[in-house]
Design a protein around this motif. Sequence first.
Motif, mmCIF file in Angstrom:
data_model
loop_
_atom_site.group_PDB
_atom_site.id
_atom_site.type_symbol
_atom_site.label_atom_id
_atom_site.label_comp_id
_atom_site.label_asym_id
_atom_site.label_seq_id
_atom_site.Cartn_x
_atom_site.Cartn_y
_atom_site.Cartn_z
ATOM 1 N N PRO A 75 -6.114 22.343 67.061
ATOM 2 C CA PRO A 75 -5.648 23.652 67.725
ATOM 3 C C PRO A 75 -6.616 25.154 66.672
ATOM 4 O O PRO A 75 -6.624 25.601 67.141
ATOM 5 C CB PRO A 75 -4.119 23.984 66.114
ATOM 6 N N SER A 76 -7.379 24.253 65.351
ATOM 7 C CA SER A 76 -8.496 25.564 64.696
ATOM 8 C C SER A 76 -9.002 25.905 66.288
ATOM 9 O O SER A 76 -10.020 26.630 66.068
ATOM 10 C CB SER A 76 -8.948 24.932 64.337
ATOM 11 N N ALA A 77 -9.939 24.668 67.152
ATOM 12 C CA ALA A 77 -10.223 24.835 68.291
ATOM 13 C C ALA A 77 -9.934 25.962 68.823
ATOM 14 O O ALA A 77 -10.962 27.248 69.589
ATOM 15 C CB ALA A 77 -11.219 23.879 68.914
ATOM 16 N N LEU A 78 -8.573 26.546 69.490
ATOM 17 C CA LEU A 78 -8.134 26.731 70.404
ATOM 18 C C LEU A 78 -8.220 27.611 69.537
ATOM 19 O O LEU A 78 -8.363 29.173 70.565
ATOM 20 C CB LEU A 78 -6.528 26.560 70.412
ATOM 21 N N PHE A 79 -7.912 28.359 68.542
ATOM 22 C CA PHE A 79 -7.940 29.842 67.776
ATOM 23 C C PHE A 79 -8.932 30.379 67.611
ATOM 24 O O PHE A 79 -9.339 31.303 67.880
ATOM 25 C CB PHE A 79 -6.785 29.674 66.561
ATOM 26 N N THR A 80 -9.578 29.979 67.336
ATOM 27 C CA THR A 80 -11.324 29.925 67.170
ATOM 28 C C THR A 80 -11.596 30.680 68.746
ATOM 29 O O THR A 80 -12.228 31.746 69.049
ATOM 30 C CB THR A 80 -12.319 28.609 67.399
ATOM 31 N N ALA A 81 -11.959 30.052 69.466
ATOM 32 C CA ALA A 81 -11.489 30.324 71.155
ATOM 33 C C ALA A 81 -11.435 31.478 71.616
ATOM 34 O O ALA A 81 -12.095 32.249 72.077
ATOM 35 C CB ALA A 81 -11.239 29.704 72.267
ATOM 36 N N MET A 82 -9.952 31.642 71.092
ATOM 37 C CA MET A 82 -8.862 32.570 71.658
ATOM 38 C C MET A 82 -9.950 33.992 70.322
ATOM 39 O O MET A 82 -10.311 35.256 71.181
ATOM 40 C CB MET A 82 -7.335 32.708 70.480
ATOM 41 N N VAL A 83 -10.073 33.879 69.078
ATOM 42 C CA VAL A 83 -10.813 34.851 68.536
ATOM 43 C C VAL A 83 -12.380 35.491 68.905
ATOM 44 O O VAL A 83 -12.791 36.107 69.094
ATOM 45 C CB VAL A 83 -11.268 34.710 67.150
ATOM 46 N N GLY A 84 -13.156 34.242 70.050
ATOM 47 C CA GLY A 84 -14.200 34.150 70.392
ATOM 48 C C GLY A 84 -13.847 35.354 71.558
ATOM 49 O O GLY A 84 -15.256 35.817 71.774
ATOM 50 N N GLN A 85 -13.696 34.878 72.300
ATOM 51 C CA GLN A 85 -13.343 36.551 73.362
ATOM 52 C C GLN A 85 -13.699 37.630 72.520
ATOM 53 O O GLN A 85 -14.515 38.525 72.957
ATOM 54 C CB GLN A 85 -11.756 36.168 74.017
#
Length: 195
Positions: A75-85
């Motif tokens: 889940p943290s990687a998913l959130f990091t991907a969201m923030v990365g955008q």
Amino acid sequence: MVFSAAQLIRRDGVNATGMREVAAHAGAPRGSLQHYFPGGKEQLVNEAVAWAGRYAAGRVDRFLAEVAELAEPSPSALFTAMVGQWTREFDADGLRAGCPVAAATVDCAESAASTREAAAAAFATWNAPLAAALTDLGVPAAQAPALATLMISALEGALLIARAEQSPAPLHTVARELGPLLDLRAGLPERPAAD
């Protein structure tokens, strides 16, 4: 025209976005706005907000696909991907634009009930696939919708602060600080936060 309205709203807010500017941005004749949006600016704003909710929901699948390719999807990687955008957008454009749903909520929630309802529906449209993605990553189904709301709220708040400060630091902070909690809810072992 809906896309153009969303882009202008996310940059300038609802109150500063006029129908003429939308037509010019879209390269459309002004008369077409009256034809396609007989409810005027309120209808156009509501459709732009709905579009933004669908766009955000669609991005969840792309983020989940990125995360699925990692050695340890989380889940943290998913959130990091969201923030990365958003951090990539900040690097490219200086984060002159935020979320059109947030802008419409701030500008119209009290004055236009239909826009408030459109914004609530847009956030719900985004929340549902995010909750499903969290479940796919091991978060119990009963907790996933609340965690999705937390992720969206943290991201939206960080965007506001990042725009005010003209710095991506708040985006990095929410990814770093929220990530361990998200992983804990998925039953993953606690990892030290990255700096």
